[in-house]
Design an enzyme around this catalytic site. Structure first.
Site, PDB file in Angstrom:
ATOM      1  N   TYR A 176       3.975 -30.161  89.956  1.00  0.00           N
ATOM      2  CA  TYR A 176       3.375 -30.779  91.139  1.00  0.00           C
ATOM      3  C   TYR A 176       3.821 -30.082  92.422  1.00  0.00           C
ATOM      4  O   TYR A 176       3.042 -29.966  93.374  1.00  0.00           O
ATOM      5  CB  TYR A 176       3.667 -32.283  91.177  1.00  0.00           C
ATOM      6  N   GLN A 182     -11.636 -39.551  93.440  1.00  0.00           N
ATOM      7  CA  GLN A 182     -10.707 -39.360  92.325  1.00  0.00           C
ATOM      8  C   GLN A 182      -9.770 -38.195  92.625  1.00  0.00           C
ATOM      9  O   GLN A 182      -8.862 -37.912  91.868  1.00  0.00           O
ATOM     10  CB  GLN A 182     -11.483 -39.051  91.039  1.00  0.00           C
ATOM     11  N   VAL A 210      -6.894 -35.969  94.413  1.00  0.00           N
ATOM     12  CA  VAL A 210      -5.558 -36.267  94.939  1.00  0.00           C
ATOM     13  C   VAL A 210      -5.171 -35.265  96.040  1.00  0.00           C
ATOM     14  O   VAL A 210      -4.024 -35.211  96.445  1.00  0.00           O
ATOM     15  CB  VAL A 210      -4.500 -36.247  93.795  1.00  0.00           C
ATOM     16  N   HIS A 257      -6.932 -42.253  92.372  1.00  0.00           N
ATOM     17  CA  HIS A 257      -5.914 -41.597  91.542  1.00  0.00           C
ATOM     18  C   HIS A 257      -4.686 -41.177  92.342  1.00  0.00           C
ATOM     19  O   HIS A 257      -3.907 -40.341  91.890  1.00  0.00           O
ATOM     20  CB  HIS A 257      -6.533 -40.402  90.793  1.00  0.00           C
ATOM     21  N   CYS A 268       9.334 -43.224  94.531  1.00  0.00           N
ATOM     22  CA  CYS A 268      10.348 -43.430  93.505  1.00  0.00           C
ATOM     23  C   CYS A 268       9.679 -43.882  92.208  1.00  0.00           C
ATOM     24  O   CYS A 268       8.799 -44.735  92.209  1.00  0.00           O
ATOM     25  CB  CYS A 268      11.338 -44.489  93.983  1.00  0.00           C
ATOM     26  N   CYS A 294      17.198 -46.443  95.911  1.00  0.00           N
ATOM     27  CA  CYS A 294      17.794 -46.940  94.667  1.00  0.00           C
ATOM     28  C   CYS A 294      18.378 -45.824  93.787  1.00  0.00           C
ATOM     29  O   CYS A 294      18.944 -46.117  92.731  1.00  0.00           O
ATOM     30  CB  CYS A 294      16.762 -47.743  93.869  1.00  0.00           C
ATOM     31  N   GLY A 344     -19.945 -34.366  92.576  1.00  0.00           N
ATOM     32  CA  GLY A 344     -18.920 -33.464  92.037  1.00  0.00           C
ATOM     33  C   GLY A 344     -17.973 -34.114  91.048  1.00  0.00           C
ATOM     34  O   GLY A 344     -16.800 -33.761  91.002  1.00  0.00           O
ATOM     35  N   SER A 348     -17.646 -35.339  86.819  1.00  0.00           N
ATOM     36  CA  SER A 348     -18.265 -35.299  85.486  1.00  0.00           C
ATOM     37  C   SER A 348     -18.573 -36.698  84.985  1.00  0.00           C
ATOM     38  O   SER A 348     -19.298 -36.868  84.002  1.00  0.00           O
ATOM     39  CB  SER A 348     -17.350 -34.566  84.506  1.00  0.00           C
TER      40      SER A 348
HETATM   41  P1  OAD Z   1     -14.211 -32.820  86.401  1.00  0.00           P
HETATM   42  O1  OAD Z   1     -13.580 -31.475  86.360  1.00  0.00           O
HETATM   43  O2  OAD Z   1     -14.224 -33.632  85.163  1.00  0.00           O
HETATM   44  O3  OAD Z   1     -15.711 -32.674  86.888  1.00  0.00           O
HETATM   45  C1  OAD Z   1     -16.069 -31.922  88.009  1.00  0.00           C
HETATM   46  C2  OAD Z   1     -17.586 -31.878  88.079  1.00  0.00           C
HETATM   47  O4  OAD Z   1     -17.938 -31.208  89.265  1.00  0.00           O
HETATM   48  C3  OAD Z   1     -18.228 -31.133  86.916  1.00  0.00           C
HETATM   49  O5  OAD Z   1     -19.305 -31.918  86.392  1.00  0.00           O
HETATM   50  C4  OAD Z   1     -18.752 -29.840  87.562  1.00  0.00           C
HETATM   51  O6  OAD Z   1     -19.974 -29.403  86.995  1.00  0.00           O
HETATM   52  C5  OAD Z   1     -18.996 -30.298  88.992  1.00  0.00           C
HETATM   53  N1  OAD Z   1     -18.872 -29.234  89.994  1.00  0.00           N
HETATM   54  C6  OAD Z   1     -18.128 -28.097  89.978  1.00  0.00           C
HETATM   55  N2  OAD Z   1     -18.257 -27.421  91.116  1.00  0.00           N
HETATM   56  C7  OAD Z   1     -19.099 -28.134  91.903  1.00  0.00           C
HETATM   57  C8  OAD Z   1     -19.629 -27.959  93.225  1.00  0.00           C
HETATM   58  N3  OAD Z   1     -19.278 -26.920  93.982  1.00  0.00           N
HETATM   59  N4  OAD Z   1     -20.480 -28.899  93.689  1.00  0.00           N
HETATM   60  C9  OAD Z   1     -20.834 -29.964  92.943  1.00  0.00           C
HETATM   61  N5  OAD Z   1     -20.379 -30.180  91.690  1.00  0.00           N
HETATM   62  C10 OAD Z   1     -19.516 -29.286  91.178  1.00  0.00           C
HETATM   63  O7  OAD Z   1     -13.493 -33.626  87.599  1.00  0.00           O
HETATM   64  P2  OAD Z   1     -13.510 -35.173  87.888  1.00  0.00           P
HETATM   65  O8  OAD Z   1     -14.801 -35.798  87.505  1.00  0.00           O
HETATM   66  O9  OAD Z   1     -13.052 -35.341  89.289  1.00  0.00           O
HETATM   67  O10 OAD Z   1      -7.818 -37.863  86.696  1.00  0.00           O
HETATM   68  O11 OAD Z   1     -12.379 -35.679  86.906  1.00  0.00           O
HETATM   69  C11 OAD Z   1     -12.020 -37.039  86.944  1.00  0.00           C
HETATM   70  C12 OAD Z   1     -10.575 -37.216  86.639  1.00  0.00           C
HETATM   71  O12 OAD Z   1     -10.221 -36.562  85.418  1.00  0.00           O
HETATM   72  C13 OAD Z   1      -9.611 -36.582  87.622  1.00  0.00           C
HETATM   73  O13 OAD Z   1      -9.421 -37.347  88.796  1.00  0.00           O
HETATM   74  C14 OAD Z   1      -8.340 -36.515  86.825  1.00  0.00           C
HETATM   75  C15 OAD Z   1      -8.863 -36.001  85.513  1.00  0.00           C
HETATM   76  O14 OAD Z   1      -8.180 -36.422  84.391  1.00  0.00           O
HETATM   77  C16 OAD Z   1      -6.487 -38.066  86.768  1.00  0.00           C
HETATM   78  O15 OAD Z   1      -5.702 -37.149  86.944  1.00  0.00           O
HETATM   79  C17 OAD Z   1      -6.073 -39.487  86.639  1.00  0.00           C
END
Ligand code: OAD
Length: 249
Positions: A72, A106, A108, A124, A132, A155, A192, A194
Site C-alpha cells: 500500500y 469504488q 480508493v 471501499h 489503526c 492504543c 468504468g 465491471s
Molecule cells: P474492474 O477492473 O473490475 O472494472 C473496470 C471496468 O472499467 C472494466 O469493465 C473496463 O472495461 C472498464 N474500463 C477500463 N478503462 C476504461 C475507460 N477509460 N473508460 C471507461 N471504462 C473503462 O474495476 P471495478 O469495477 O472498479 O474492490 O472493481 C470493483 C472492485 O473490485 C474494486 O473496487 C476492488 C476490486 O476487488 C476492493 O478492493 C474492495
C-alpha cells in the site's frame, strides 16, 4: 444530439437539462486515463500480478503485516504524480447543473475529490488514509518507509490502510447513503466498473427498479449492459466531456 462520434438520445438530453437528481457509481475504469491500472483487465490489472488474498485481506495482514503495508505504501507513492482526467472534471461540471449529485465510488484513489467533487461516497475506503487495525483511530501522520509497520498513537495497534479488504464489511454510513441515493435518483450513471463486485453492483439495479433511467459508460459490456436504458461504449474521459458539452456547453 451529436458531438463527434458520440450521439446522445434526445430523452437523455431533455432529462439532464431539467436538473434531475443524479447518482453516479464509478469504478477503476474512470481512473484508467489518469494512468492507474484497473482490477480485472487481464495482464495489466493489479490483481493479475498479485493474488488479492495475499495482500488485501485481514488474514494477509495478520500473516505478514509488513508485506501488506509495503504494497500500500508503494501504491500511495505511485499515486503522488497521478492527476484527475477529463472524465473526473466532467463530473465536477455536471454537479453544477443538477438538483442533487452523489458520486458513489469504488475507487480508493481520491481522484474525484482532487478534481473538485464534494459529495463523494467511498464504498471501499481510501488508500490516502491510514487507521489503526485495532481501535480504528485515523492517523494524522505516518512513515511509509518505516522499518516496521507503524503503531497507533492511541492504543499501540498496527496501522493499516483505511480501505475495505476482501471479507470485510463496507462502511455502513457510506453504503446506506449510497443505497438512498440510488433509490431516490432520476438518473443513475454506472461508469468504468465491471459491475461484478457486490454490493456496489446492485445499486444500478436498485435505481432501475425504482424507475430511474440507467446509463452505462464503459469500455466493454458488463452484466448491467442489457438492463441499462442507454449504453455508451468507450472511454469515460472522452464520453463524459462530450456529454457535458452536448447538454450544458
Ligand atoms: P474492474 O477492473 O473490475 O472494472 C473496470 C471496468 O472499467 C472494466 O469493465 C473496463 O472495461 C472498464 N474500463 C477500463 N478503462 C476504461 C475507460 N477509460 N473508460 C471507461 N471504462 C473503462 O474495476 P471495478 O469495477 O472498479 O474492490 O472493481 C470493483 C472492485 O473490485 C474494486 O473496487 C476492488 C476490486 O476487488 C476492493 O478492493 C474492495
Amino acid at each position: 444530439m451529436s458531438i463527434g462520434p458520440v450521439t446522445f438520445p434526445e430523452e437523455l438530453v431533455a432529462l439532464l437539462r431539467k436538473a434531475p437528481k443524479l447518482a453516479v457509481l464509478t469504478g477503476a475504469g474512470v481512473s484508467q486515463e489518469s494512468g492507474l491500472r484497473t482490477f480485472r483487465e487481464a495482464q495489466t490489472g493489479l490483481w493479475a500480478q498479485h493474488r488479492p488474498e495475499d495482500l488485501a485481506s485481514p488474514e494477509a495482514f495478520q500473516r505478514d503485516p509488513k508485506l501488506v503495508w509495503d504494497w500500500y505504501a508503494w501504491r500511495r507513492e505511485a499515486l503522488k504524480g497521478v492527476r484527475p482526467n477529463p472524465g473526473h472534471y466532467a463530473l465536477v461540471e455536471t454537479a453544477k447543473h443538477v438538483a442533487r449529485f452523489t458520486i458513489i465510488t469504488q475507487n480508493v484513489d481520491g481522484l474525484h475529490q482532487m478534481a473538485g467533487n464534494e459529495n463523494v461516497l467511498e464504498l471501499h475506503g481510501s488508500i490516502r488514509r491510514v487507521r489503526c487495525a485495532d481501535c480504528r483511530t485515523l492517523a494524522n501522520t505516518w512513515d511509509d518507509d518505516a522499518e516496521s509497520v507503524p503503531g497507533c498513537l492511541e492504543c499501540g495497534g498496527l496501522l493499516r490502510p483505511d480501505v475495505v479488504w476482501f471479507g470485510e464489511a463496507l462502511p455502513r454510513d457510506q453504503l446506506e447513503a449510497a443505497v438512498e441515493a440510488a433509490r431516490s435518483c432520476d438518473i443513475f450513471f454506472s461508469i468504468g466498473t465491471s459491475g461484478v463486485v457486490q454490493p456496489a453492483a446492485s445499486l444500478a439495479f436498485a435505481a432501475h427498479n425504482r424507475g430511474a433511467l440507467v446509463v452505462e459508460i464503459n469500455a466493454e459490456p458488463t452484466p448491467l449492459t442489457s438492463k441499462a436504458d442507454y449504453v455508451f461504449h468507450g472511454k469515460s474521459g472522452e464520453i463524459l466531456p462530450h456529454l457535458v458539452e452536448a447538454i450544458w456547453g
